[in-house]
Design a protein around this motif. Structure first.
Motif, PDB file in Angstrom:
ATOM      1  N   ALA A 141       0.867  -1.184   0.000  1.00  0.00           N
ATOM      2  CA  ALA A 141       0.000   0.000   0.000  1.00  0.00           C
ATOM      3  C   ALA A 141       0.898   1.227   0.000  1.00  0.00           C
ATOM      4  N   VAL A 145      -6.155  -6.792   1.748  1.00  0.00           N
ATOM      5  CA  VAL A 145      -6.567  -5.429   2.107  1.00  0.00           C
ATOM      6  C   VAL A 145      -7.853  -5.053   1.383  1.00  0.00           C
ATOM      7  N   ASP A 168       2.612  -2.111   4.541  1.00  0.00           N
ATOM      8  CA  ASP A 168       2.063  -0.752   4.624  1.00  0.00           C
ATOM      9  C   ASP A 168       3.192   0.238   4.375  1.00  0.00           C
ATOM     10  N   THR A 172       2.343   3.586   3.349  1.00  0.00           N
ATOM     11  CA  THR A 172       1.522   4.770   3.061  1.00  0.00           C
ATOM     12  C   THR A 172       2.004   6.013   3.796  1.00  0.00           C
ATOM     13  N   ALA A 195      -0.797   5.409   7.380  1.00  0.00           N
ATOM     14  CA  ALA A 195      -0.661   4.092   8.026  1.00  0.00           C
ATOM     15  C   ALA A 195      -1.980   3.370   8.347  1.00  0.00           C
ATOM     16  N   LEU A 239      -3.170   0.464   7.672  1.00  0.00           N
ATOM     17  CA  LEU A 239      -3.080  -0.959   8.046  1.00  0.00           C
ATOM     18  C   LEU A 239      -2.298  -1.127   9.346  1.00  0.00           C
ATOM     19  N   ALA A 292       5.619  -3.039   8.111  1.00  0.00           N
ATOM     20  CA  ALA A 292       5.421  -1.598   7.874  1.00  0.00           C
ATOM     21  C   ALA A 292       6.781  -1.018   7.508  1.00  0.00           C
ATOM     22  N   THR A 296       5.762   5.102   7.729  1.00  0.00           N
ATOM     23  CA  THR A 296       4.723   4.429   8.514  1.00  0.00           C
ATOM     24  C   THR A 296       5.320   3.924   9.825  1.00  0.00           C
TER      25      THR A 296
END
Ligand SMILES: Cc1cc2nc3c(=O)[nH]c(=O)nc-3n(C[C@H](O)[C@H](O)[C@H](O)COP(=O)(O)OP(=O)(O)OC[C@H]3O[C@@H](n4cnc5c(N)ncnc54)[C@H](O)[C@@H]3O)c2cc1C
Length: 410
Positions: free
Chosen positions: A10, A131, A146, A148, A152, A154, A283, A287
């Motif tokens: 993501a 997801v 993750d 993003t 974050a 997720l 992550a 993130t």
């Protein structure tokens, strides 16, 4: 879209893009979900000044085509002094750089889905297995990453990160033309990246001018809303007001004009990560968060974290029996601490101390840097205890004590 992949990522920032690139080049089925549309990518996420160093350019084969200007020196500035150090670098055009990462990983087989806003994990038996994006759309994978940045979605829902509001650093930047790059009374900023410690302009943080060639530059301000900020802030001033105040009061901007459409803003958290993986999940990048706390260098760190996550995924997915459990993916946490952000605790402590220091002490610190050897400065910058202690003076003891008190009580 196939609804099952080896790895789902993501976010198509430096961290996600690099992880996709490494995994796709190893032959894995990788899908990247990015919230922005392809035509405008990146717009809201075009946030970075993108100053980098040769080690990053070489490690990730970043091409000259995405460089706006190669720089020779770094300048540290305080209200009344400056210190110049030879340290070659490159200021990237961040949007071109992000698009290059997409193209590189697509060429290796990664599948990108734009206009795909990831909202939450799909759980089975207490573990993430896919997801959900754009409301009710679903995709499944053996490992989910993750990347993003601070949103974050997720990592937060899985309890892997706990990004604290009071640890959030915010930054804003405009690009200017018509700058006086070599103004009387200031360091010559031709082909330099300049960072300025001055609470008048950036309380609890720093401001910068990165030369992008000719009379153009990227100019910005960032700060954490920490004790240093509270002690020095002007009532009612927003971060935009601080940047405007600098532009209005510094003679280097007397004939400068903002370049239309060239405004960047964003945030990152300056805090110690707790964990960064769990069953079927890692992550990466901001993130976690991964950005270097002291000078905000995030591109290198975030790409490295993407690379370490990809190496971990490769290790567990090559087994005939894929074991993507938390105990296997924990290798990534270890790699992060060893190879991505070693000495992160010391650097966080140095950051806390630095941004609580007064403008007068900034002046004496910057004017004294000439007295230290390159090795001594490098060792302090790398977070060596001895190196840091060498730069301290008697008057720093009270800041050291108050920082330590807050540090250990948190
Ligand atoms: C003003 C400013 C100046 C900076 N200057 C420098 C610098 O000079 N040098 C340097 O090295 N670093 C700099 N940084 C830091 C650096 O830009 C960041 O550390 C880095 O971009 C973080 O990379 P990332 O991939 O983790 O996250 P991001 O760059 O934040 O990328 C995350 C991606 O995920 C996407 N996304 C977000 N939410 C979702 C969702 N729900 N679903 C799908 N996609 C989503 C976003 O659109 C974005 O494309 C700066 C940062 C700021 C804010």
């Amino acid at each position: 879209m196939t609804d099952r992949y080896d790895v789902i990522i993501a976010g198509a920032g430096p961290a996600g893009g690099q992880a996709a690139r490494d995994l796709a080049s190893r032959g894995y089925d990788v899908c990247v979900l990015e919230t922005e549309s392809r035509d405008e990518f990146p717009s809201r996420s075009n946030k970075s000044t993108a100053g980098t160093f040769p080690s990053t350019m070489a490690s990730f084969n970043i091409p000259d085509e995405v460089v706006m200007n190669f720089t020779d020196d770094v300048v540290l500035e305080s209200p009344n002094h400056h210190f110049k150090r030879h340290q070659p670098g490159a200021v990237l055009e961040f949007a071109d750089f992000k698009n290059w990462l997409v193209e590189e990983s697509e060429a290796d087989g990664a599948e990108y889905y734009f206009d795909a806003r990831v909202s939450k994990p799909i759980m089975e038996g207490g573990e993430i297995v896919g997801v959900r994006y754009n409301g009710d759309e679903e995709v499944y994978g053996d490992i989910v990453i993750d990347a993003t940045g601070p949103s974050a979605p997720l990592a937060k829902k899985l309890g892997v990160c706990n990004l604290q509001r009071e640890r959030q650093a915010i930054g804003i930047e405009y690009e200017f033309e018509g700058m006086d790059i070599d103004a009387d009374g200031y360091a010559d900023l031709t082909d330099t990246m300049m960072l300025r410690l001055d609470h008048d302009l950036a309380p609890g943080g720093y401001s910068w001018i990165f030369h992008t060639g000719g009379d153009t530059a990227k100019v910005g301000v960032c700060y954490i809303q920490n004790q240093g900020h509270r002690d020095n802030a002007r009532t009612g001033f927003t971060i935009d007001d601080y940047l405007q105040y600098w532009v209005d009061t510094d003679p280097r901007f007397e004939n400068a004009e903002r370049i239309a459409g060239k405004q960047h803003r964003g945030s990152a958290h300056i805090q110690l990560p707790t964990r960064m993986s769990t069953d079927n999940f890692m992550a990466i990048g901001d993130t976690v968060p991964t950005v270097d706390p002291l000078w905000g260098e995030g591109i290198d760190k975030c790409m490295r974290s993407g690379r370490m996550a990809a190496a971990t995924a490769d290790r567990v997915l090559t087994h005939s029996e894929r074991d993507t459990s938390a105990s296997q993916l924990k290798i990534y946490d270890q790699l992060w601490h060893d190879r991505v952000a070693p000495k992160v605790k010391k650097r966080l402590f140095m950051t806390e101390m630095l941004y609580r220091t007064s403008n007068e002490r900034y002046d004496s610190l910057i004017s004294s840097l000439h007295n230290y050897s390159e090795d001594q400065l490098e060792s302090a910058n790398q977070g060596s205890l001895l190196g840091m202690l060498r730069l301290l003076k008697f008057e720093d003891l009270s800041i050291l004590a108050s920082t330590a008190k807050d540090w250990f009580s948190n």
